[in-house]
Scaffold this motif. Structure first.
Motif, PDB file in Angstrom:
ATOM      1  N   MET A  77       0.823  -1.135  -0.148  1.00 42.88           N
ATOM      2  CA  MET A  77       0.058  -0.082   0.106  1.00 42.88           C
ATOM      3  C   MET A  77       0.955   1.166  -0.044  1.00 42.88           C
ATOM      4  O   MET A  77       0.471   2.332  -0.830  1.00 42.88           O
ATOM      5  N   VAL A  78       1.871   1.443   0.758  1.00 38.91           N
ATOM      6  CA  VAL A  78       2.648   2.380   0.824  1.00 38.91           C
ATOM      7  C   VAL A  78       3.576   2.698  -0.588  1.00 38.91           C
ATOM      8  O   VAL A  78       3.706   3.634  -0.937  1.00 38.91           O
ATOM      9  N   TYR A  79       3.893   1.613  -0.999  1.00 34.34           N
ATOM     10  CA  TYR A  79       4.671   1.896  -2.384  1.00 34.34           C
ATOM     11  C   TYR A  79       3.545   2.090  -3.652  1.00 34.34           C
ATOM     12  O   TYR A  79       3.798   2.867  -4.270  1.00 34.34           O
ATOM     13  N   GLY A  80       2.115   1.949  -3.417  1.00 31.94           N
ATOM     14  CA  GLY A  80       1.288   2.384  -4.336  1.00 31.94           C
ATOM     15  C   GLY A  80       1.311   3.765  -4.005  1.00 31.94           C
ATOM     16  O   GLY A  80       1.074   4.523  -5.123  1.00 31.94           O
ATOM     17  N   VAL A  81       1.127   4.475  -2.881  1.00 28.95           N
ATOM     18  CA  VAL A  81       1.310   5.895  -2.617  1.00 28.95           C
ATOM     19  C   VAL A  81       2.532   6.440  -3.186  1.00 28.95           C
ATOM     20  O   VAL A  81       2.301   7.631  -3.951  1.00 28.95           O
ATOM     21  N   ASP A  82       3.648   5.630  -3.226  1.00 26.32           N
ATOM     22  CA  ASP A  82       4.868   6.225  -3.759  1.00 26.32           C
ATOM     23  C   ASP A  82       4.748   6.334  -5.328  1.00 26.32           C
ATOM     24  O   ASP A  82       5.096   7.305  -5.982  1.00 26.32           O
ATOM     25  N   MET A  83       4.098   5.478  -5.891  1.00 19.82           N
ATOM     26  CA  MET A  83       3.825   5.428  -7.442  1.00 19.82           C
ATOM     27  C   MET A  83       3.047   6.522  -7.760  1.00 19.82           C
ATOM     28  O   MET A  83       3.299   7.318  -8.906  1.00 19.82           O
ATOM     29  N   VAL A  84       1.964   7.070  -6.861  1.00 13.82           N
ATOM     30  CA  VAL A  84       1.126   8.214  -7.097  1.00 13.82           C
ATOM     31  C   VAL A  84       1.843   9.381  -7.142  1.00 13.82           C
ATOM     32  O   VAL A  84       1.719  10.381  -7.796  1.00 13.82           O
ATOM     33  N   VAL A  85       2.841   9.486  -5.981  1.00 12.49           N
ATOM     34  CA  VAL A  85       3.627  10.653  -5.622  1.00 12.49           C
ATOM     35  C   VAL A  85       4.569  11.058  -7.023  1.00 12.49           C
ATOM     36  O   VAL A  85       4.738  12.134  -7.324  1.00 12.49           O
ATOM     37  N   ASP A 112      10.536   7.157 -15.926  1.00 13.44           N
ATOM     38  CA  ASP A 112      10.865   6.474 -14.948  1.00 13.44           C
ATOM     39  C   ASP A 112      11.415   7.543 -13.518  1.00 13.44           C
ATOM     40  O   ASP A 112      12.366   7.629 -13.504  1.00 13.44           O
ATOM     41  N   TRP A 113      10.137   8.259 -12.887  1.00 13.05           N
ATOM     42  CA  TRP A 113      10.495   9.447 -12.259  1.00 13.05           C
ATOM     43  C   TRP A 113      11.217   8.915 -11.024  1.00 13.05           C
ATOM     44  O   TRP A 113      11.352   7.827 -10.386  1.00 13.05           O
ATOM     45  N   SER A 114      12.109  10.273 -10.317  1.00 14.04           N
ATOM     46  CA  SER A 114      12.903   9.908  -9.342  1.00 14.04           C
ATOM     47  C   SER A 114      12.367   9.908  -7.756  1.00 14.04           C
ATOM     48  O   SER A 114      12.892   9.548  -6.902  1.00 14.04           O
ATOM     49  N   PHE A 115      11.180  11.004  -7.682  1.00 20.13           N
ATOM     50  CA  PHE A 115      10.821  11.242  -6.657  1.00 20.13           C
ATOM     51  C   PHE A 115       9.525  10.690  -6.167  1.00 20.13           C
ATOM     52  O   PHE A 115       8.694  10.821  -6.996  1.00 20.13           O
ATOM     53  N   PRO A 116       9.412  10.003  -4.593  1.00 24.41           N
ATOM     54  CA  PRO A 116      10.504   9.597  -3.834  1.00 24.41           C
ATOM     55  C   PRO A 116      11.159   8.215  -4.487  1.00 24.41           C
ATOM     56  O   PRO A 116      10.693   7.678  -5.343  1.00 24.41           O
ATOM     57  N   SER A 117      12.333   7.713  -3.626  1.00 19.62           N
ATOM     58  CA  SER A 117      12.993   6.745  -4.005  1.00 19.62           C
ATOM     59  C   SER A 117      11.997   5.397  -3.929  1.00 19.62           C
ATOM     60  O   SER A 117      11.715   5.286  -2.468  1.00 19.62           O
TER      61      SER A 117
END
Length: 204
Positions: A77-85, A112-117
């Motif tokens: 779930m947290v990684y999913g948020v990362d992908m949205v950001v 392939d965006w950089s932020f966040p890692s």
């Protein structure tokens, strides 16, 4: 669009990034190979730690088992948020924003965006979740997460602020989600009395 220009984050800490990658350029090949291998395959350690948390939780109460079982879902779930950001911010990789920057790996494709890692998000989310399941595993995961975050800058894949944001995102979201997972304790308690008992309770 995947191939369209994104945000240039080099003005934040591009100088620090360049200094670190310059050190990597002149570092011994054994160190660089070790860091590259860790970056590529190190996430497997976090999966192993999650499995270990489940195994150890068989000796714990139902609330703790609920947290252990929820850890992979929490991290996903947290990684999913990362992908949205990432899609919202659209920060270009430093290897695209800083001309002639040194990288140990090929520069990711545009879009392939950089932020966040993402590596930092997964690593620190796992560490935060495991800390709330079994402190020793959480400590090991925390050290491994710090090493994973550092590796992302060393190989040239991310700016330091990408890693810092990934770490903050992972911890800030995974910790409350893991605590919330405790509400699954009644389900675990029922499951421990049924067919899933061998997976949820250690043999007496």
């Amino acid at each position: 669009m995947p191939g369209s220009p994104g945000f240039d984050g080099s003005g934040i800490d591009g100088g620090l990034y360049t200094e670190i990658t310059r050190d990597a350029r002149h570092a011994p090949w054994l160190l660089n190979d070790t860091v590259s291998t860790w970056s590529a395959f190190g996430l497997a350690l976090f999966a192993a730690l999650m499995l270990t948390a489940w195994w150890l939780a068989r000796r714990s109460d139902s609330p703790m088992m609920a947290r252990a079982l929820a850890t992979p879902l929490v991290v996903a779930m947290v990684y999913g948020v990362d992908m949205v950001v990432r899609v919202a911010v659209r920060e270009d990789r430093p290897c695209r924003s800083i001309p002639r920057s040194f990288t140990l790996e090929s520069c990711p494709a545009p879009g392939d965006w950089s932020f966040p890692s993402g590596h930092a998000v997964i690593a620190f989310a796992t560490a935060a979740a495991l800390w709330l399941v079994e402190r020793r595993l959480g400590a090991v995961a925390g050290l491994a997460a710090a090493a994973m975050g550092a590796s992302q800058v060393w190989i040239g894949a991310h700016y330091p602020h990408d890693v810092a944001a990934g770490a903050l995102t992972g911890v800030a979201l995974a910790a409350p989600l893991t605590v919330l997972a405790t509400r699954g304790a009644p389900w675990v308690e029922r499951a421990r009395k049924g067919r899933l008992r061998p997976l949820l309770v250690t043999a007496a």
